[in-house]
Design an enzyme around this catalytic site. Structure first.
Site, PDB file in Angstrom:
ATOM      1  CG  HIS A   1     -11.654 -38.519  20.510  1.00 63.29           C
ATOM      2  ND1 HIS A   1     -11.235 -37.580  19.817  1.00 63.29           N
ATOM      3  CD2 HIS A   1     -11.443 -38.982  21.720  1.00 63.29           C
ATOM      4  CE1 HIS A   1     -10.613 -37.215  21.138  1.00 63.29           C
ATOM      5  NE2 HIS A   1     -10.486 -37.780  22.069  1.00 63.29           N
TER       6      HIS A   1
ATOM      7  NE  ARG B   1     -11.429 -32.050  21.314  1.00 62.70           N
ATOM      8  CZ  ARG B   1     -12.236 -32.710  21.882  1.00 62.70           C
ATOM      9  NH1 ARG B   1     -13.431 -32.148  22.420  1.00 62.70           N
ATOM     10  NH2 ARG B   1     -12.038 -33.892  22.319  1.00 62.70           N
TER      11      ARG B   1
END
Lengths: 546, 220, 415
Positions: free
Chosen positions: A315, A335
């Site tokens: 990740h 994000r």
């Protein structure tokens, strides 16, 4: 990973200023080259070829290969005096997948034992923040969900499995609501959805950033309130086989009284989760303490085929600093909301919404090429520009990411004022045990569901498909396994397959010192624990001492 | 700033005198010092409720209940892991509640002791998430399940309130009951129901060889 | 044996709820002296050296003095504490059933000394016979001509009330008793303010044990010197020792304060049952450090027992012999405390709960070394973490049993 000449943390921090606009640096490499050069899956030095067992000849991560080809923890002699308990279905693993399988199997009328290494619900499920995918919006279809999943997985997924899962999606949400799980709803009571990176529609259902926590506590309560027999602190150390080599149960180690128990079952469902705590390539992990890949090892020894043993998800945004929080996940939602990634020179170096593997590779590239931010002893990372996000959307952190602010509090960093140092964290095992649409493995009597199984995500997973998979396939396997309870019983149950394993290991010249499954991360020093005195000093030694 | 260069602090964890950098959590400090620790360790992110510890800070009389993965070591700190099972002593299945009008009555049948709260506040002060547990129990008793459930959003089921309750109320399970009945009886999302209906009628099939799932078409 | 039951439990005083019989047995003489010179009571009590016999050993005159000094307050309360819920203690119920007027007269004299006008007999509801006897005795008093004389001296009307407590062990703690009298759950309060300043409904409140109060009429009647002479050595008065456990004749023995443990066990208790060896004595609560065979010589008075790092407590002596499992016994008592913890202080509730769990694990052969370590560590981390002394009491029992009988814990471990 070599880290050369990054910008020192304090220097980078004082140079940093939140800014409303930052152009994206033109991409130098195409994504395939980027992955091949920097993604850990592609690093030749960490890959090995398997020599023993059903995947002989396949590529596999070295650390995993070591465990797959290690000696068993027990001998037949260890079972002297170990009680035998019989049941219809044995579920190994107490996370979301295991609970779903157990609940459905029990509902179908089977007697169920659910054995878990730690406590019921101690799992990666509880930590999932993003949400669960299900195509329910008007603008979405199961077909689009299917296409997105295939594409994100680099077309390596098993199509039949993906089709089954995406069609299950809406019913999975209904089933969860019927267990008493809450989702975020709009003013009309409709499910709210958000979009995952690399997908074409809003499809992620969620409950704040506590989706996994909400799911797990509800499922745990449902299990505890049913007639499922829950055995906690009882890791499986070996599977049992019958006269035909079919799975016939498992040997559990009862950590509470340090003794072995043999559970003889018509069917066994492995739901042991991932491998983060193997810390592949020395990466930090976002995974639960118990995520040591035990199920893969057990299934493999009994002859189950595995797949994508060289594919793991890193990740992109794991916290790199401070140390006590290293590896902690910062949800992709941050994000998605528009937060940038910046290198030590304050530049954006990748489109932050590209698939996870690409973004992670780009971060590793920056660090390797001296554009990272370093804090002594090789701790390196890039900035997650949360102050920039806040500058452009005042109040957004408070409103949408309370858990991130909490993380900041624990780290002593205010994410609205100071960027966070992040580095990819080992997050997910993309592959696993080969299964069919019922969750059945290639070994009769043995099922595998959840992160331990393979084929659904190909070589990369999108946000929200993990929670969907565990319930979708957990229910499928539970139902199918329960239906086998009317089968004739096993004639003979034992550990014969271990002799085969040991012969093959010896012939292939493999070292026999290492034992597996690992059960607990090395840092916990399980085998030295005075509390348990390690598994090796189980019953057998106790008897000889007397 | 690395672990090795920090000024070490002295702590006692489970009776073991340990020196560790102050950037480490209690669990990490124990591991750092080379002691094994398996029980009472879970997600390491503060959401699983495994690592309950008693904490006494230097010079303080107060002994607090915290989570070992979330508590950083401090000079003079004493820590003790609380590792014990908390089996729920209530047994119910949502399916047994036939009608949402009956929920409050059923609640009192399932949790008969919920009315005997003596308002000692122990559950609240034991909660590592600072949930107003006592109020939640009161609201649930009044049948205000949605409101009660909202208080327990962050509950990690660490069971500290349950061990702390002198009337054996199991407040966390009360909270979870409140949340579960709210979803079970009141969540009826029409977008989901509509989608299920389309699927039932077979209007949304999946083509396993769809154009959108071919490498060539998707290479953008 | 001549020293047995000289005063409180003397046969002549055990007349039940019969006021006439009480007066016939020299009852009322103390009260008469008090009425004649109320200001002389506290100095007399001081001279006599009477102390709190419920467990604290605190000089009674001091406590009384604090309340008496609260001159601004018209309403003052006396709580006569008969909550008595500790394992092994059963003296109050004898006093209340067999000599209720002794307590009432004592309480009345106390009220006169301190200007108290509300007397509350706070009694464990499980002791229904005690409650009945007290109710009957109180109604006899209220109907008697004494009341007019008392109120005249006091300058205000006096209220007598029999109040069953909530039955919680913790309700015996001073401030918890105040909460209970106010109709609330008996949660101990933080101090200060001390009850003498602000107790029941914010009024000055005195709390004395039934045994302490029972001594008062006799001191008034017979004088301080007489009282001093009752005790052995430097001690004054008598003490009702509740002797139980592995002795031939368990029972309540009123003996001179400072009677040695061996005398209690051997001369009055008839010695150890089956001549087994003494293993330990749980004193007064049982929330104190254990006494062991080397302490057989200890005079059972507050100072001497304290010198052995223990406490006389309520005077309960639970004697156990070699045949008793220390782990099992400690496990039982700690579970009692875990069950009794009021819940206000999580370290107390959870700490005792956890300790009880560990003890029961070890006792039933399922304990590991880690469990034993955890038990020891609880004794280190928890002291002082509770608002009242209950937690510390439980810890003391555990700690001292671990100190003296560690081998028994070790033997019970698996692995």
């Amino acid at each position: 990973m070599t880290v050369s000449n990054g910008t020192p943390y304090s220097e980078a921090l004082s140079a940093y200023q939140a800014s409303a606009a930052r152009p994206l640096k033109p991409a130098g490499d195409d994504t395939q080259t980027l992955l091949e050069q920097y993604h850990p899956d592609y690093r030749a030095d960490t890959l090995d070829t398997i020599k023993v067992g059903p995947n002989s000849g396949d590529r596999c991560h070295r650390q995993l290969a070591e465990l797959l080809q290690a000696d068993a923890r027990i001998d037949e002699a260890d079972l002297a005096g170990a009680p035998v308990v019989k049941t219809d279905v044995l579920v190994i693993g107490g996370g979301g997948a295991g609970c779903a399988a157990a609940l459905v199997a029990r509902q179908a009328g089977a007697e169920v034992i659910l054995a878990t290494k730690l406590r019921l619900g101690d799992s990666n499920t509880v930590m999932a923040e993003g949400g669960i995918q299900a195509s329910i919006e008007k603008s979405d279809t199961p077909q689009m969900h299917f296409d997105d999943t295939l594409k994100a997985g680099h077309f390596n997924a098993e199509r039949e499995l993906v089709a089954a899962m995406v069609k299950d999606g809406p019913d999975v949400i209904r089933w969860l609501i019927q267990q008493g799980m809450q989702f975020d709803l709009d003013e009309f009571g409709d499910l709210l959805t958000r979009r995952a990176g690399g997908t074409s529609a809003n499809r992620v259902c969620y409950y704040r950033d506590y989706t996994g926590l909400e799911m797990m506590r509800v499922l745990r309560e449902a299990v505890q309130n049913s007639d499922i027999d829950v055995w906690d602190y009882s890791p499986a150390v070996e599977l049992l086989a019958n006269e035909s080599g079919h799975c016939a149960g498992a040997v559990l180690s009862n950590l509470k009284n340090c003794s072995y128990v043999q559970v003889v079952a018509k069917t066994v469902i492995i739901a042991t989760g991932g491998i983060g705590r193997m810390h592949l390539n020395g990466f930090p992990t976002s995974n639960h303490f118990g995520a040591t890949g035990d199920g893969l090892i057990l299934a493999y020894r009994l002859g189950a085929k595995l797949r994508e043993l060289d594919s793991f998800q890193y990740h992109p945004t794991g916290l790199a600093w401070p140390q006590h929080l290293a590896g902690s996940l910062i949800t992709e939602g941050v994000r998605s909301a528009g937060t940038w990634l910046l290198n030590g020179h304050g530049e954006r170096f990748i489109d932050e919404l590209l698939p996870r593997d690409v973004v992670a590779a780009a971060i590793l590239r920056e660090c390797a090429e001296g554009r990272g931010i370093t804090i002594e002893d090789g701790v390196c990372g890039v900035w997650l520009d949360t102050p920039g996000l806040e500058l452009r959307n005042p109040g957004i952190l408070q409103q949408r990411f309370p858990k991130l602010l909490n993380l900041g509090k624990k780290a002593g960093i205010d994410p609205s004022r100071s960027p966070l140092l992040i580095y990819p964290t080992l997050h997910y095992q993309n592959g696993g045990v080969v299964i069919d649409a019922n969750g059945a493995t290639t070994v009769p009597g043995l099922y595998c569901v959840g992160e331990a199984s393979g084929g659904i995500h190909g070589k990369n997973r999108i946000m929200g498909n993990a929670l969907l998979e565990i319930i979708s396939f957990g229910r499928r396997a539970g139902e199918h396994a329960a239906a086998q309870r009317h089968n004739k019983g096993h004639k003979q149950v034992g550990l014969e397959h271990l002799s085969r394993l040991r012969r093959e290991l010896t012939i292939s010249g493999m070292p026999m010192e290492r034992k597996s499954p690992m059960l607990f991360p090395d840092c916990a020093k399980f085998d030295d624990d005075a509390d348990y005195d390690g598994l090796r000093r189980h019953r057998r030694n106790k008897v000889t001492q007397e | 700033m690395s672990a090795e260069n920090q000024q070490l602090v002295n702590v006692v964890i489970d009776g073991k005198a340990i020196q560790a950098p102050p950037s480490l959590s209690v669990i990490q400090a124990l591991w750092h010092a080379g002691y094994p620790r398996v029980k009472g360790v879970g997600c390491l992110e503060g959401v699983c409720g495994s690592c309950r510890v008693l904490v006494r800070r230097e010079g303080q009389e107060k002994v607090g209940m915290e989570l070992g993965c979330q508590t950083l070591v401090e000079e003079g700190m004493q820590v003790l892991f609380l590792v014990f099972p908390n089996p729920t002593h209530h047994h119910y299945e949502l399916g047994e509640i036939k009608n949402s009008w009956d929920v409050q009555a059923e609640f009192h049948r399932i949790f008969p002791e919920a009315n005997s709260c003596r308002h000692c506040g122990g559950c609240y002060s034991a909660c590592p998430k600072n949930i107003n547990v006592e109020l939640g129990v009161k609201l649930a008793g009044e049948g205000r399940f949605r409101e009660a459930g909202e208080l327990f959003v962050e509950c990690i089921m660490c069971n500290l309130c349950m061990t702390g309750c002198p009337e054996a109320i199991a407040p966390n399970h009360v909270g979870l009951f409140a949340r579960r009945v709210t979803a079970y009886f009141h969540a009826r999302p029409s977008n989901l129901i509509h989608r299920l209906e389309l699927l039932r009628k077979g209007e949304l099939e999946v083509d396993c060889n769809s154009p959108g799932s071919q490498p060539d078409n998707a290479a953008n | 044996m001549s020293q047995l039951n000289q005063v409180l439990l003397h046969e002549s005083n055990r007349v039940g709820a019969d006021l006439e019989a009480w007066f016939a047995a020299a009852g009322g003489q103390g009260l008469a002296k008090a009425l004649a010179a109320p200001e002389a009571i506290i100095p007399l009590i001081r001279e006599a050296g009477l102390r709190g016999l419920g467990g604290s050993g605190f000089p009674t005159y001091k406590k009384w003095g604090f309340v008496a000094a609260q001159s601004n307050s018209k309403e003052k309360y006396l709580i006569c504490n008969g909550n008595e819920d500790e394992p092994g203690t059963f003296k109050d119920r004898i006093l209340l059933q067999q000599a209720p007027h002794q307590v009432i007269e004592g309480a009345t004299i106390t009220a006169l000394a301190c200007g108290i006008n509300h007397i509350i007999f706070y009694i464990n509801p499980d002791q229904q016979k005690s409650i009945e006897a007290m109710r009957e005795a109180v109604s006899q008093w209220q109907a008697s001509e004494q009341i007019a004389a008392i109120e005249k001296v006091l300058g205000k009307t006096i209220e007598y009330r029999v109040l069953p407590s909530s039955g919680h062990y913790i309700g015996g703690e001073e401030t918890a008793a105040i909460e209970s009298v106010e109709g609330k759950f008996p949660f101990p309060r933080g101090k200060p303010p001390f009850p003498a300043e602000s107790g029941v409904h914010g009024c000055p409140t005195l709390i004395n044990n039934m045994e302490t109060l029972s001594n008062v009429p006799h001191i008034l009647r017979n004088g301080a010197e007489w009282f001093q002479g009752l005790g052995l050595g430097a001690s004054t008065g008598t003490k009702i020792y509740c002797l139980t456990g592995d002795v031939l004749y368990p029972g309540a023995y009123e003996l001179p304060m400072g009677t040695p443990l061996s005398t209690l066990i051997n001369d009055y208790g008839g010695g150890m049952l089956l001549d087994k060896k003494l293993k330990a004595v749980f004193t007064g609560g049982p929330s104190n450090t254990l006494l062991t065979p080397k302490d057989l010589d200890v005079p059972l008075d507050y100072e001497s027992v304290r010198e052995r790092q223990s406490s006389l407590g309520t005077g309960a002596m639970i004697v156990i012999s070699e045949g008793t499992g220390i782990v099992k016994r400690v496990s039982e008592y700690v579970s009692f405390f875990a069950h009794s913890s009021c819940g206000q202080c999580p370290p107390c509730k959870t700490g005792t709960h956890y300790a009880a769990l560990l003890l029961s694990k070890i006792d039933t052969g399922q304990g590991s070394r880690a469990d034993l370590d955890a038990l020891e560590n609880l004794c280190t981390i928890l002291p002082g973490a509770g608002r009242c002394h209950m937690l510390d009491g439980a810890l003391k029992v555990m700690e001292s049993s671990l100190y003296h009988f560690r081998h028994e814990y070790e033997q019970a471990l698996v692995l």
